[in-house]
Enzyme design. Structure first.
Site, PDB file in Angstrom:
ATOM      1  N   ASP A  83      -4.429  -7.075  -4.090  1.00 17.97           N
ATOM      2  CA  ASP A  83      -3.068  -6.942  -4.602  1.00 17.97           C
ATOM      3  C   ASP A  83      -2.705  -8.063  -5.576  1.00 17.97           C
ATOM      4  O   ASP A  83      -3.474  -9.011  -5.764  1.00 17.97           O
ATOM      5  CB  ASP A  83      -2.063  -6.895  -3.439  1.00 17.97           C
ATOM      6  CG  ASP A  83      -2.319  -7.968  -2.378  1.00 17.97           C
ATOM      7  OD1 ASP A  83      -3.101  -8.908  -2.657  1.00 17.97           O
ATOM      8  OD2 ASP A  83      -1.744  -7.879  -1.294  1.00 17.97           O
TER       9      ASP A  83
ATOM     10  N   ASP B 248       5.074  -8.206   9.554  1.00 18.08           N
ATOM     11  CA  ASP B 248       5.626  -6.864   9.813  1.00 18.08           C
ATOM     12  C   ASP B 248       4.532  -5.790   9.888  1.00 18.08           C
ATOM     13  O   ASP B 248       4.829  -4.603   9.901  1.00 18.08           O
ATOM     14  CB  ASP B 248       6.654  -6.498   8.729  1.00 18.08           C
ATOM     15  CG  ASP B 248       6.050  -6.467   7.320  1.00 18.08           C
ATOM     16  OD1 ASP B 248       4.839  -6.752   7.176  1.00 18.08           O
ATOM     17  OD2 ASP B 248       6.784  -6.155   6.371  1.00 18.08           O
TER      18      ASP B 248
ATOM     19  N   HIS C 225       2.101  -5.341   7.608  1.00 20.09           N
ATOM     20  CA  HIS C 225       1.559  -4.855   6.335  1.00 20.09           C
ATOM     21  C   HIS C 225       0.141  -5.374   6.115  1.00 20.09           C
ATOM     22  O   HIS C 225      -0.220  -6.449   6.600  1.00 20.09           O
ATOM     23  CB  HIS C 225       2.482  -5.184   5.149  1.00 20.09           C
ATOM     24  CG  HIS C 225       2.530  -6.597   4.687  1.00 20.09           C
ATOM     25  ND1 HIS C 225       3.651  -7.394   4.800  1.00 20.09           N
ATOM     26  CD2 HIS C 225       1.607  -7.369   4.060  1.00 20.09           C
ATOM     27  CE1 HIS C 225       3.408  -8.578   4.271  1.00 20.09           C
ATOM     28  NE2 HIS C 225       2.172  -8.601   3.813  1.00 20.09           N
TER      29      HIS C 225
ATOM     30  N   GLU D 243       3.708  -1.984   2.781  1.00 24.74           N
ATOM     31  CA  GLU D 243       4.797  -2.299   3.701  1.00 24.74           C
ATOM     32  C   GLU D 243       5.042  -1.116   4.649  1.00 24.74           C
ATOM     33  O   GLU D 243       4.580   0.002   4.389  1.00 24.74           O
ATOM     34  CB  GLU D 243       6.068  -2.589   2.889  1.00 24.74           C
ATOM     35  CG  GLU D 243       5.962  -3.813   1.974  1.00 24.74           C
ATOM     36  CD  GLU D 243       6.084  -5.142   2.712  1.00 24.74           C
ATOM     37  OE1 GLU D 243       5.883  -5.175   3.948  1.00 24.74           O
ATOM     38  OE2 GLU D 243       6.369  -6.159   2.056  1.00 24.74           O
TER      39      GLU D 243
HETATM   40  C1  GLP Z   1       0.688 -11.435   1.675  1.00 22.90           C
HETATM   41  C2  GLP Z   1      -0.539 -10.687   1.187  1.00 22.90           C
HETATM   42  C3  GLP Z   1      -1.322 -10.096   2.323  1.00 22.90           C
HETATM   43  C4  GLP Z   1      -1.539 -11.130   3.395  1.00 22.90           C
HETATM   44  C5  GLP Z   1      -0.215 -11.602   3.939  1.00 22.90           C
HETATM   45  C6  GLP Z   1      -0.349 -12.638   5.039  1.00 22.90           C
HETATM   46  O1  GLP Z   1       1.801 -10.627   1.844  1.00 22.90           O
HETATM   47  N1  GLP Z   1      -0.232  -9.664   0.251  1.00 22.90           N
HETATM   48  O2  GLP Z   1      -2.554  -9.603   1.839  1.00 22.90           O
HETATM   49  O3  GLP Z   1      -2.326 -10.602   4.421  1.00 22.90           O
HETATM   50  O4  GLP Z   1       0.502 -12.173   2.860  1.00 22.90           O
HETATM   51  O5  GLP Z   1      -0.504 -13.916   4.485  1.00 22.90           O
HETATM   52  P1  GLP Z   1      -0.994 -15.167   5.277  1.00 22.90           P
HETATM   53  O6  GLP Z   1      -2.441 -14.981   5.489  1.00 22.90           O
HETATM   54  O7  GLP Z   1      -0.686 -16.323   4.369  1.00 22.90           O
HETATM   55  O8  GLP Z   1      -0.214 -15.206   6.539  1.00 22.90           O
END
Ligand code: GLP
Length: 240
Positions: free
Chosen positions: A66, A134, A136, A141
């Site tokens: 992404d 949440d 995702h 989402e």
């Molecule tokens: C973002 C990314 C996700 C990731 C999530 C959790 O929203 N788009 O791909 O899994 O954050 O991030 P973290 O690993 O920093 O908790």
């Protein structure tokens, strides 16, 4: 779905070994990569293994999940910048074979060709995922259709709040993103997900034990034939 529990160091090392096995087992491996803080230690292990000569990225193609809409690849919170800084700049990879969705310019046509590009590269051999609080995965989402391919989406308040810790101010967090869809992710041959910390416990419960529902996007992974979830005790705490 397999579940592996360990410290962040232990699970990161194990995931790195899975990647090394996949890379060393093929002449043109295709990796699905993620950003966020969760995979950082996995990438550090891969860099170390590359420097030790245990793995080479010369034949590797990568696709990232992404990108934020509105951020140039040179912005220090863009996912292109993250990947360069935390992996690509430190290993023997051919950068022209690293694919990260664009957030500016003609990002829509790049996004529209993304799933086909993945297919033409041979499909993703191993995909790493983090998880949002949440539930995702990538930027899919709650409410995202299970059959979604790469698309543009609005971020939820929760995600904007969670991700604001990485920006100077919450007002700087982009409100839209481009993301591989849930079906794009399910197309990967092998999936590993990493989650640590108590703020991921609810999402991890939904992932492992919850009903399969579009309200909990990660729950679709229960339908994939080769998923391993790597968690620490805190993230796994609600599953006992
Ligand atoms: C973002 C990314 C996700 C990731 C999530 C959790 O929203 N788009 O791909 O899994 O954050 O991030 P973290 O690993 O920093 O908790």
């Amino acid at each position: 779905m397999k579940v592996v529990i360990g410290s962040e160091e232990e699970i990161s090392a194990k995931i790195a070994e899975e990647f090394i096995k996949t890379i060393n087992g093929k002449s043109h491996p295709v990796l699905g990569l993620a950003t966020g803080t969760s995979p950082l230690k996995v990438y550090a292990n891969l860099i170390k293994a590359n420097h030790e000569g245990r793995v080479s990225f010369l034949g590797v193609t990568t696709f990232n999940l992404d990108e934020y809409v509105g951020l140039e690849g040179t912005h220090n919170q863009s996912y292109r910048y993250f990947m360069n800084e935390n992996l690509f700049n430190h290993v023997d990879i051919d950068k022209s074979k690293t694919n990260v969705l664009l957030g500016v310019g003609d990002y829509v046509s790049f996004m529209e060709g993304y799933d086909q590009k993945i297919e033409e590269a041979g499909g993703i051999d191993i995909q790493i995922l983090g998880i949002g609080s949440d539930g995702h995965i990538a930027f899919n989402e709650p409410g995202t259709p299970f059959d979604s391919l790469t698309h543009e989406t609005a971020l939820t308040e929760q995600t904007i709040k969670d991700n604001s810790r990485l920006f100077n101010d919450i007002s700087e967090v982009p409100v839209r993103a481009v993301t591989m869809g849930l079906q794009s992710i399910m197309n990967a041959r092998k999936i590993v997900l990493i989650a640590t910390g108590a703020n991921k416990a609810k999402a991890v419960y939904g992932l492992i034990k919850g009903p399969i529902t579009e309200e909990m996007p990660c729950s679709i992974l229960q339908r994939h034939p080769d998923v391993t979830v790597y968690v620490d005790e805190a993230a796994h705490s609600l599953c006992k």
